[in-house]
Scaffold this motif. Sequence first.
Motif, PDB file in Angstrom:
ATOM      1  N   ILE A 176       0.863  -1.177   0.000  1.00 20.96           N
ATOM      2  CA  ILE A 176       0.000   0.000   0.000  1.00 20.96           C
ATOM      3  C   ILE A 176       0.903   1.230   0.000  1.00 20.96           C
ATOM      4  N   VAL A 177       0.769   2.058  -1.018  1.00 22.16           N
ATOM      5  CA  VAL A 177       1.545   3.284  -1.134  1.00 22.16           C
ATOM      6  C   VAL A 177       0.611   4.455  -0.852  1.00 22.16           C
ATOM      7  N   VAL A 178       0.983   5.301   0.092  1.00 18.00           N
ATOM      8  CA  VAL A 178       0.141   6.416   0.509  1.00 18.00           C
ATOM      9  C   VAL A 178       0.765   7.719   0.032  1.00 18.00           C
ATOM     10  N   GLY A 179       0.034   8.467  -0.789  1.00 17.06           N
ATOM     11  CA  GLY A 179       0.527   9.740  -1.270  1.00 17.06           C
ATOM     12  C   GLY A 179       0.048  10.019  -2.680  1.00 17.06           C
ATOM     13  N   ALA A 180       0.025  11.306  -3.050  1.00 14.81           N
ATOM     14  CA  ALA A 180      -0.466  11.706  -4.367  1.00 14.81           C
ATOM     15  C   ALA A 180       0.577  12.487  -5.152  1.00 14.81           C
ATOM     16  N   VAL A 185       3.672   8.082  -6.900  1.00 19.97           N
ATOM     17  CA  VAL A 185       3.311   7.437  -8.167  1.00 19.97           C
ATOM     18  C   VAL A 185       4.522   6.742  -8.789  1.00 19.97           C
ATOM     19  N   GLU A 186       5.726   7.282  -8.579  1.00 24.02           N
ATOM     20  CA  GLU A 186       6.918   6.615  -9.110  1.00 24.02           C
ATOM     21  C   GLU A 186       7.136   5.263  -8.440  1.00 24.02           C
ATOM     22  N   LEU A 187       7.088   5.231  -7.113  1.00 24.97           N
ATOM     23  CA  LEU A 187       7.352   3.981  -6.412  1.00 24.97           C
ATOM     24  C   LEU A 187       6.212   2.988  -6.575  1.00 24.97           C
ATOM     25  N   ALA A 188       4.985   3.475  -6.684  1.00 25.48           N
ATOM     26  CA  ALA A 188       3.866   2.575  -6.976  1.00 25.48           C
ATOM     27  C   ALA A 188       4.053   1.934  -8.349  1.00 25.48           C
ATOM     28  N   GLY A 189       4.514   2.714  -9.316  1.00 27.26           N
ATOM     29  CA  GLY A 189       4.758   2.178 -10.652  1.00 27.26           C
ATOM     30  C   GLY A 189       5.855   1.135 -10.659  1.00 27.26           C
ATOM     31  N   VAL A 190       6.918   1.374  -9.886  1.00 23.68           N
ATOM     32  CA  VAL A 190       8.014   0.403  -9.793  1.00 23.68           C
ATOM     33  C   VAL A 190       7.520  -0.908  -9.185  1.00 23.68           C
ATOM     34  N   LEU A 191       6.832  -0.807  -8.057  1.00 29.55           N
ATOM     35  CA  LEU A 191       6.345  -2.014  -7.386  1.00 29.55           C
ATOM     36  C   LEU A 191       5.405  -2.802  -8.293  1.00 29.55           C
ATOM     37  N   ASN A 192       4.487  -2.100  -8.921  1.00 29.68           N
ATOM     38  CA  ASN A 192       3.542  -2.768  -9.815  1.00 29.68           C
ATOM     39  C   ASN A 192       4.276  -3.428 -10.987  1.00 29.68           C
ATOM     40  N   GLY A 193       5.249  -2.727 -11.552  1.00 31.16           N
ATOM     41  CA  GLY A 193       5.995  -3.278 -12.678  1.00 31.16           C
ATOM     42  C   GLY A 193       6.781  -4.515 -12.312  1.00 31.16           C
ATOM     43  N   LEU A 194       7.211  -4.609 -11.049  1.00 31.56           N
ATOM     44  CA  LEU A 194       7.966  -5.771 -10.591  1.00 31.56           C
ATOM     45  C   LEU A 194       7.069  -6.889 -10.085  1.00 31.56           C
ATOM     46  N   GLY A 195       5.762  -6.746 -10.281  1.00 33.78           N
ATOM     47  CA  GLY A 195       4.835  -7.832  -9.979  1.00 33.78           C
ATOM     48  C   GLY A 195       4.191  -7.789  -8.618  1.00 33.78           C
ATOM     49  N   VAL A 196       4.336  -6.688  -7.902  1.00 32.44           N
ATOM     50  CA  VAL A 196       3.722  -6.556  -6.581  1.00 32.44           C
ATOM     51  C   VAL A 196       2.276  -6.091  -6.722  1.00 32.44           C
ATOM     52  N   ASP A 197       1.373  -6.680  -5.962  1.00 36.15           N
ATOM     53  CA  ASP A 197      -0.015  -6.217  -5.901  1.00 36.15           C
ATOM     54  C   ASP A 197      -0.003  -4.847  -5.227  1.00 36.15           C
ATOM     55  N   GLY A 227      -3.108  -2.056 -13.665  1.00 34.10           N
ATOM     56  CA  GLY A 227      -3.447  -2.932 -12.551  1.00 34.10           C
ATOM     57  C   GLY A 227      -3.233  -2.362 -11.170  1.00 34.10           C
ATOM     58  N   ILE A 228      -2.851  -1.088 -11.066  1.00 35.99           N
ATOM     59  CA  ILE A 228      -2.733  -0.459  -9.746  1.00 35.99           C
ATOM     60  C   ILE A 228      -4.130  -0.126  -9.237  1.00 35.99           C
ATOM     61  N   THR A 229      -4.415  -0.530  -8.011  1.00 39.95           N
ATOM     62  CA  THR A 229      -5.701  -0.211  -7.394  1.00 39.95           C
ATOM     63  C   THR A 229      -5.588   1.145  -6.698  1.00 39.95           C
ATOM     64  N   ILE A 230      -6.435   2.090  -7.094  1.00 33.06           N
ATOM     65  CA  ILE A 230      -6.371   3.434  -6.541  1.00 33.06           C
ATOM     66  C   ILE A 230      -7.538   3.647  -5.566  1.00 33.06           C
ATOM     67  N   HIS A 231      -7.215   4.005  -4.347  1.00 31.17           N
ATOM     68  CA  HIS A 231      -8.225   4.303  -3.322  1.00 31.17           C
ATOM     69  C   HIS A 231      -8.365   5.820  -3.252  1.00 31.17           C
ATOM     70  N   ARG A 232      -9.511   6.329  -3.616  1.00 32.79           N
ATOM     71  CA  ARG A 232      -9.722   7.771  -3.792  1.00 32.79           C
ATOM     72  C   ARG A 232     -10.533   8.365  -2.635  1.00 32.79           C
ATOM     73  N   ASN A 233     -10.363   9.679  -2.482  1.00 33.73           N
ATOM     74  CA  ASN A 233     -11.161  10.452  -1.526  1.00 33.73           C
ATOM     75  C   ASN A 233     -11.132   9.841  -0.129  1.00 33.73           C
TER      76      ASN A 233
END
Length: 491
Positions: A176-180, A185-197, A227-233
Amino acid sequence: MSSYDFDFLVIGGGSGGIASAKRAAIHGKKVAVVERARWGGTCVNVGCVPKKIMYQAATLAEQMKHDVTHYGFEQPQVKLDYQLMKKRRDAYILKLDNIYENGLAQAGISKIIGDASFIDAHTVAIVHGDTVQNVTADKILIAVGGRPMLPDIPGMEYTITSDGFFEMEELPTKAIVVGAGYIAVELAGVLNGLGVDTHLVVRKHKALRTFDDDISDHLDKEMTRQGITIHRNTNGLSKIELQPDGKKKVFMVTEAMNPIGDADIVLYAPGRIPNTESLSLEKVGVEVLPGSGYIKVDDFQNTTAENIYALGDVCGKVELTPMAIAAGRRLADRLFEEGKELSKTSYELVPTVVFSHPTIGTIGMTEKEAVDKYGEANIKVYKSKFPNLYYGIFQMESDDKPKTFMKLVCAGKEELVVGLHIIGMGADEMLQGFGVAMKMGATKADFDSCIAIHPTGAEELVTMGLWGTSPQETGAKVSPLMGAPPPEPTL
């Protein structure tokens, strides 16, 4: 002879501080740099450089998992040895640390290890272990950078920051990456690209809200498609709990404190704060901006105290490594080179790249900012969206192919380019040249008159809105002096 130990004392061994110190040494001054951690600062150790390496690793993983089969290659059976990759990345960072340290020695600059704080306007106490050393200098530069910001909420001790991301010994299964902001977004993209949910938690409706809306909207769709799940608001986090199985459970701020979910790691990346609280700035009259801790400076890096200067992330203005380097060099020129008393760095039209997936390159005003400044009637916008040729032979419908989006924001009768925004493959590499053009005052007609390189993504930027029209020929423009503001459009 000077009564001070040094002509120039730099507090902070990051990119900006070291650049200023080396330039001062070139001017024949006696210089010292104080550093309490690792040479090279944030960018080299826990920022730009290791982040870009991780971005490259994630990009390679995506290409091998998704792209190569479209080019006729069999699906490669590739498994990431994360610990080996980390070992090689860390070895490279250590090499850069040593290069920075050796560069200081070669320049004849003294290195002092420890925590610095002001005693008076020309004296700094440096604490290293049980030792306290007082050092005096004619002029002092504060370039101590910043660190990740952590709020005071229950369970924050179960999180990691962007610093902790580079300490991970293995990849998590779920994160779970917290921040906007761009770090999130960079680290979320890295994790997702490396196969992390990967789950991205934002306070409001999307990430990168200060960017041009077309760019942030495009990124939002791409992250979802990937495939990144975004939790909004969510309005932020209320607490984090450690579960019996070792997973961390995250709750958002609502009346019912609804759970977002649990994960192996919670990466908190809402922003950064300056390292100013231990410097005893109040003793020497250096003002900080209320509520932020950022040091107040003018266009010449002067603080509110005579002969004390500040630059880089500690000032909170264009927090980019090249910006700090440029400001450091210009400051040293102004202080120590005859005839350079007006030397300063321009903080306007600074190219910026976000290593998201896909990358973002942006310079100048957003469309909204341009409208607010010049009026809607004086703004013309050009847009283009297309699949990069890289995806040309992919066996999928055109609408399903990843898109590159480009946008020019032009102002005035001559259509001065005041904003340029790209998201897509190669945005990071193509932006620099267009940044030079904008600093020189390029208009849309200048873009039109340039013959595009085909087939490339960059050609879209010089042909947007061109086909079916007659490009205007314009004369070359003279680049503004360093520190001069960019040209204004004729309204």
